[in-house]
Design a protein around this motif. Structure first.
Motif, PDB file in Angstrom:
ATOM      1  N   HIS A  89       0.825  -1.209   0.000  1.00  0.00           N
ATOM      2  CA  HIS A  89       0.000   0.000   0.000  1.00  0.00           C
ATOM      3  C   HIS A  89       0.858   1.256   0.000  1.00  0.00           C
ATOM      4  O   HIS A  89       1.802   1.367   0.792  1.00  0.00           O
ATOM      5  CB  HIS A  89      -0.897   0.034   1.237  1.00  0.00           C
ATOM      6  CG  HIS A  89      -1.859  -1.094   1.327  1.00  0.00           C
ATOM      7  ND1 HIS A  89      -3.131  -1.030   0.812  1.00  0.00           N
ATOM      8  CD2 HIS A  89      -1.729  -2.341   1.878  1.00  0.00           C
ATOM      9  CE1 HIS A  89      -3.756  -2.180   1.048  1.00  0.00           C
ATOM     10  NE2 HIS A  89      -2.925  -2.986   1.688  1.00  0.00           N
ATOM     11  N   ASN A 126      -5.927   5.869   1.903  1.00  0.00           N
ATOM     12  CA  ASN A 126      -4.904   4.835   2.082  1.00  0.00           C
ATOM     13  C   ASN A 126      -5.357   3.815   3.115  1.00  0.00           C
ATOM     14  O   ASN A 126      -5.260   2.596   2.902  1.00  0.00           O
ATOM     15  CB  ASN A 126      -3.588   5.460   2.537  1.00  0.00           C
ATOM     16  CG  ASN A 126      -3.039   6.519   1.601  1.00  0.00           C
ATOM     17  OD1 ASN A 126      -2.330   7.426   2.039  1.00  0.00           O
ATOM     18  ND2 ASN A 126      -3.356   6.431   0.322  1.00  0.00           N
ATOM     19  N   ILE A 130      -6.348  -0.277   2.908  1.00  0.00           N
ATOM     20  CA  ILE A 130      -5.750  -1.310   3.762  1.00  0.00           C
ATOM     21  C   ILE A 130      -6.826  -2.176   4.403  1.00  0.00           C
ATOM     22  O   ILE A 130      -6.761  -3.411   4.380  1.00  0.00           O
ATOM     23  CB  ILE A 130      -4.867  -0.658   4.843  1.00  0.00           C
ATOM     24  CG1 ILE A 130      -3.622  -0.039   4.199  1.00  0.00           C
ATOM     25  CG2 ILE A 130      -4.472  -1.675   5.909  1.00  0.00           C
ATOM     26  CD1 ILE A 130      -2.840   0.871   5.121  1.00  0.00           C
ATOM     27  N   GLN A 142       0.053  -7.554   4.636  1.00  0.00           N
ATOM     28  CA  GLN A 142      -0.199  -6.172   4.240  1.00  0.00           C
ATOM     29  C   GLN A 142       1.021  -5.321   4.612  1.00  0.00           C
ATOM     30  O   GLN A 142       1.490  -5.344   5.746  1.00  0.00           O
ATOM     31  CB  GLN A 142      -1.445  -5.632   4.932  1.00  0.00           C
ATOM     32  CG  GLN A 142      -2.692  -6.503   4.797  1.00  0.00           C
ATOM     33  CD  GLN A 142      -3.295  -6.483   3.411  1.00  0.00           C
ATOM     34  OE1 GLN A 142      -3.241  -5.474   2.713  1.00  0.00           O
ATOM     35  NE2 GLN A 142      -3.894  -7.611   3.006  1.00  0.00           N
TER      36      GLN A 142
END
Length: 394
Positions: A89, A126, A130, A142
């Protein structure tokens, strides 16, 4: 391993599914102009290519569409969610808490939420990406790559604001810098391309969000965005540099509530406030039609960039190369020409014929006699994120 990279911007989502360590792209795409009735969606694999418009109101809508297409029986590229090992990410603001790529846990998510006040157009999206990725790909690791990490090398003389020291030491009010993943990627490409052992480079990232970085020997030493991603250059809907007293005038004299001022400067200013358009492609179309407001806005945009070029040359005591990158930087020959005009005093000379050509490869657009290389380098934040995520796991 397969790494899905999610890059949520202020009004867009870029994504790539990349096989590492071969760096081969399994699929890629983009959702643009989120929040409009004509959101643009693109999706590409080695066998199909899709371009369509849709009404996607939120980033969550865009992420849901991406996930469903990856798993689609006919158009998808994975059979099971377990085919994705890791999700990388892009996170815009990591403050001083994160200087490296980080595995995401509850504490990391809490910090990302904490910094949302400093990047209101980005960190919430963002974090949303996630949380959704955790639900869609529960077995995948992640990982967060922070825009601010590359700028940790900015020296104190450029990092501090001229305000009471306690606000720096106790409240961490300072220049953080953004678009670090992009600036890092293109500057490394430039250094390798030019085969420089020592280098002084200005990287110009121009998209809906815009920023410039002074880079010496591969390290960021100054940057146009500061405490939040709202200063510096004129952006799609953000004002960039502005006299802070205007804020007090709007509140105390004109009666604006503070939240309205924040919304005005982040969402209604920049090229949108000057022209009524936030997309530079529309603005350039209007320039060709003789729209005076759009012509002036383009001139203002180029002028602001020129001022930063001059100041960074002074700060670095020289310049080897200028890099244009990101959606506008890579595609707007008009803005590049406006920026590079009348800079002969710095040894910067643009070749118009080279500038007008298009390519997806790194290219020079300077004249043979130019003392400074002018490069157009397509950024690939997604690949940089995948590389950093893969190296973290290794």
């Amino acid at each position: 391993m397969n790494i899905l990279v999610i890059n949520s911007g202020s009004s867009s989502i870029k994504f790539q599914l990349i096989q590492m360590p071969s760096e081969s792209v399994i699929c890629k795409g983009m959702v643009e102009q989120i929040g409009s009735q004509n959101t643009l969606f693109s999706y590409q694999t080695d066998r199909i290519e899709i371009e369509e418009t849709d009404a996607l109101e939120t980033h969550e809508d865009g992420l849901q569409k991406i996930a469903s297409l990856l798993l689609d029986a006919e158009k998808g590229v994975i059979q099971n969610i377990s085919d994705i090992t890791m999700v990388g990410h892009r996170v815009v603001h990591g403050g001083n808490s994160f200087s490296n790529t980080t595995v995401i846990n509850t504490e990391v998510k809490d910090k990302i939420a904490q910094y949302a006040a400093l990047a209101p157009l980005h960190n919430p999206h963002n974090l949303q990406g996630i949380i959704l990725a955790e639900q869609l790909f529960p077995a995948a690791k992640q990982v967060a790559v922070f825009d601010t990490a590359f700028h940790q090398t900015i020296p104190l003389v450029a990092k501090k604001y001229a305000i009471p020291n306690t606000l720096f030491t106790e409240n961490e009010i300072q220049v953080y810098g953004f678009h670090g993943t992009s600036h890092k990627y293109v500057s490394e490409k430039a250094i390798a391309y030019l085969k420089l052992e020592n280098s002084k480079i200005i990287s110009i990232h121009l998209g809906n969000g815009c920023s410039m970085t002074a880079i010496v020997d591969g390290k960021s030493i100054d940057h146009s965005l500061g405490f939040t991603p709202s200063t510096g250059l004129i952006m799609g809907s953000r004002s960039g540099d502005i006299d802070h007293s205007i804020i007090f005038y709007l509140v105390n004299k004109l009666g604006y509530p503070l939240e309205d001022v924040e919304h005005l400067l982040n969402n209604k200013s920049g090229m949108l406030g000057l022209t009524g358009y936030s997309d530079l492609r529309q603005i350039q179309d209007e320039v060709e039609k003789g729209n005076k407001a759009c012509i002036l806005a383009m001139e203002m945009n180029a002028y602001r960039i020129k001022k930063y070029i001059g100041s960074y040359i002074s700060a670095m005591n020289g310049l080897d190369a200028i890099i244009f990158t990101a959606g506008i930087g890579e595609n707007s020959s008009l803005l590049r020409k406006m920026v590079c005009s009348n800079l002969e005093c710095f040894g910067i000379a643009l070749d118009d014929s080279k500038n007008d050509k298009k390519s997806k490869e790194i290219r020079e657009i300077n004249t043979p006699l130019s003392n400074v290389k002018i490069l157009v380098i397509p950024t690939n934040e997604e690949l940089e994120i995948a590389k950093q995520a893969y190296h973290l796991l290794e």
